[in-house]
Design an enzyme around this catalytic site. Structure first.
Site, mmCIF file in Angstrom:
data_model
loop_
_atom_site.group_PDB
_atom_site.id
_atom_site.type_symbol
_atom_site.label_atom_id
_atom_site.label_comp_id
_atom_site.label_asym_id
_atom_site.label_seq_id
_atom_site.Cartn_x
_atom_site.Cartn_y
_atom_site.Cartn_z
ATOM 1 C CE LYS A 259 -3.602 -2.414 -0.036
ATOM 2 N NZ LYS A 259 -4.122 -2.690 -1.212
ATOM 3 N NE ARG B 181 2.186 9.050 -17.624
ATOM 4 C CZ ARG B 181 0.883 8.779 -17.529
ATOM 5 N NH1 ARG B 181 0.391 8.529 -16.379
ATOM 6 N NH2 ARG B 181 0.218 8.818 -18.641
ATOM 7 C CD GLN C 159 -4.930 10.692 -14.755
ATOM 8 O OE1 GLN C 159 -4.988 9.609 -13.988
ATOM 9 N NE2 GLN C 159 -4.404 10.932 -15.904
ATOM 10 C CG HIS D 236 -5.233 9.602 -6.476
ATOM 11 N ND1 HIS D 236 -5.212 8.527 -7.285
ATOM 12 C CD2 HIS D 236 -3.783 9.831 -6.134
ATOM 13 C CE1 HIS D 236 -3.925 8.131 -7.334
ATOM 14 N NE2 HIS D 236 -3.270 9.044 -6.619
ATOM 15 C CG HIS E 266 -8.525 5.373 -1.817
ATOM 16 N ND1 HIS E 266 -7.724 4.734 -2.837
ATOM 17 C CD2 HIS E 266 -9.080 4.383 -1.326
ATOM 18 C CE1 HIS E 266 -7.938 3.527 -2.664
ATOM 19 N NE2 HIS E 266 -8.650 3.147 -1.948
ATOM 20 C CE1 TYR F 93 -9.647 0.820 -17.471
ATOM 21 C CE2 TYR F 93 -8.179 2.230 -16.554
ATOM 22 C CZ TYR F 93 -9.228 2.102 -17.499
ATOM 23 O OH TYR F 93 -9.674 3.101 -17.965
ATOM 24 C CE LYS G 189 -11.122 6.319 -15.780
ATOM 25 N NZ LYS G 189 -10.586 7.612 -16.322
ATOM 26 C CB THR H 265 -15.360 3.894 -10.577
ATOM 27 O OG1 THR H 265 -14.340 4.385 -11.295
ATOM 28 C CG2 THR H 265 -15.813 4.789 -9.434
#
Length: 255
Positions: free
Chosen positions: A114, A127, A132, A137, A140, A178, A195, A199
């Site tokens: 994790k 990148r 994103q 994100h 979490h 994925y 996708k 989710t």
């Protein structure tokens, strides 16, 4: 010498005395550095730079994460089957010391995996995919790290923990599969139509986990304490956040 040190750090059975388990400040420091880098320092450093081409690294990273999570799922299921008869009130089992030793070892490996998840956000920064790096994100990741640390340091071992970690790791196998496909490039886009279902799967896993542990606590099969209530609260909050993300991201597909 370095490889020996790493091997000892990862595979040594003395889980309770590992720095990342014993010292909560170690995790707090990691979280602080992570949040600062992905939300401020990293984007600032990349502002006037071209995004890095990390295709090969991304494919390798995602495949490695998929494989490691898959191995952990297998080990968790195997161990869960072995102690099935002790699933209720594990603390009263005559095999409790053995169960604690094996459970903590598996959760320690999961904890390290994790923490390695943080690299996906670092890759976003490098990148220049800052769009994103959402609150969901980052939140979490942090919640999962805190929960895994709590499992190892504070919470008494219960069967529901094995179920929780096994389900979560299984979802990560699918998730990293994925991401590995997505990292290959535009040629794989036509195969990534699922996708939104990924989710949905993430939301479903939290609901399944909450349902399982609720039944265990209500029936008296598992012991309910303050830590377990906090964990259930965090999981419930994640469900709400994922539902909100799903609604915003895929609203146009259902209208």
């Amino acid at each position: 010498m370095l490889l020996e040190t790493i091997y000892e750090f990862v595979f040594n059975d003395d889980i309770d005395n590992k720095v990342l388990v014993q010292n909560s400040y170690a995790l707090a420091t990691f979280v602080a550095i992570y949040v600062m880098f992905v939300t401020w320092v990293g984007p600032a450093l990349m502002k006037n730079r071209k995004p890095f081409d990390l295709q090969k690294i991304l494919i390798s990273y995602n495949l490695a994460q998929m494989a490691v999570n898959g191995v952990l799922v297998y080990q968790l299921l195997q161990f869960g089957y072995e102690i099935w008869d002790d699933r209720c009130m594990v603390q009263q089992s005559s095999r409790y010391p053995y169960i604690v030793k094996c459970s903590k070892k598996l959760m320690w490996y999961t904890y390290l995996v994790k923490l390695a998840d943080s690299l996906d956000t670092v890759f976003f920064v490098l990148r220049k995919k800052n769009n994103q790096i959402s609150f969901l994100h980052v939140f979490h990741h942090v919640v999962v790290w805190v929960l895994n640390h709590s499992y190892l340091k504070y919470i008494q071992i219960g069967y529901y923990l094995l179920v929780t970690v096994a389900i979560n790791n299984f979802v990560h196998v699918i998730m990293y599969f994925y991401y590995a496909l997505a990292a290959i490039g535009p040629s794989m886009r036509k195969y990534l139509w699922w996708k939104k279902y990924l989710t949905l799967l993430q939301m479903i896993q939290f609901l399944v986990i909450l349902t399982y542990i609720s039944i265990g606590f209500i029936t008296g099969c598992e012991k309910l304490g303050a830590e377990e209530i906090a964990m259930a609260t965090f999981l419930g909050l994640l469900v709400i956040l994922f539902m909100n993300f799903y609604r915003k991201s895929f609203k146009k597909h259902v209208e």
